[in-house]
Design a protein around this motif. Sequence first.
Motif: not given
Length: 294
Positions: A84-93, A96-102, A152-158, A246-249
């Motif tokens: 029942d938890a809310r799914r993560p926000s776009q801002r959190r995604r 994180f992805d910005k930090r990791h791709v860097e 199910m990413l289908a091409g959303a790669a770094y 952005v694409g990965h998020a």
Amino acid sequence: MSEDLSDRVLYEARDGRAYITLNRPEKRNAVTYEMFDRFMEHIRTAEDDDDVRVIIIRGEGPDFCTGHDLAQVGSEYGFSADKDARRPSQRRRIHFDKRHVEQFRELFYCVKPTISLVQGNCVGAGTYIVEASDLVIAATNAKIGHPEQKMMLAGAAYMTTFNILAMGPRKAREMLLLGTTVNGTEAVEQGLANRAVPPEELAAAGEEWAERIVRLPRDAIAIGKAATHMAMDSLGMTSQFIYGYVGHALGTNIRYEPDEQNFMKLRRDKGVTGASKEREGRFESSGSDAGSKP
């Protein structure tokens, strides 16, 4: 984490070389996010050491790296086991992805030459390490690719720009859309590796190339890397580290229809092993290349 990260990502510097070794063979060198942070700390240590002229990246045991630990995937965004938890926000995604791709960008633009020695499975984050390295020597038994795209990413790669420039748009799209893998010889043919050798010759091949680099003047190595960075920028390589996160998020926030497979729900209900088997089974039953597990 309770485990000692100093034992999970090893560092040694000698004879002009820095050796960074992923040391989690019982998990096929699947990396946690904490391990990858430590990995990048070692990259910076090697960059700051004037005696180091080349960095050799390797994996302990039969596999180079089987990607991010699937037990952690999703936790970076805040996924909860609570149905029942809310799914993560776009801002959190995005954060994180910005930090990791860097981190991959930092590896890609490392000021010291990097050589990855690849054996066995090299998928997901392991393949990103390979793509960010200057030189890659692969064992003929290597299995390199992005089968995590079948989550199910289908091409959303770094690093899509690198894939297209190295492999050509058709082969890059095939790997990222279908989640296929290639062996060491095929990786050379497709531009993902420089050289393929029998597994028992991998370490010696790496030492041979490292020795050739070590004999070069330090300033020449630095100027050569700087020139390479400028050339990469002129080809638009920097942009992949912006659209990549952005694409990965966005790709991790798709809506699943009733007849579509959701890995996160599968993992919640069946655990990592059960979810992985069901994911692979979905593609095996269609007769496609199932690849290997990230």
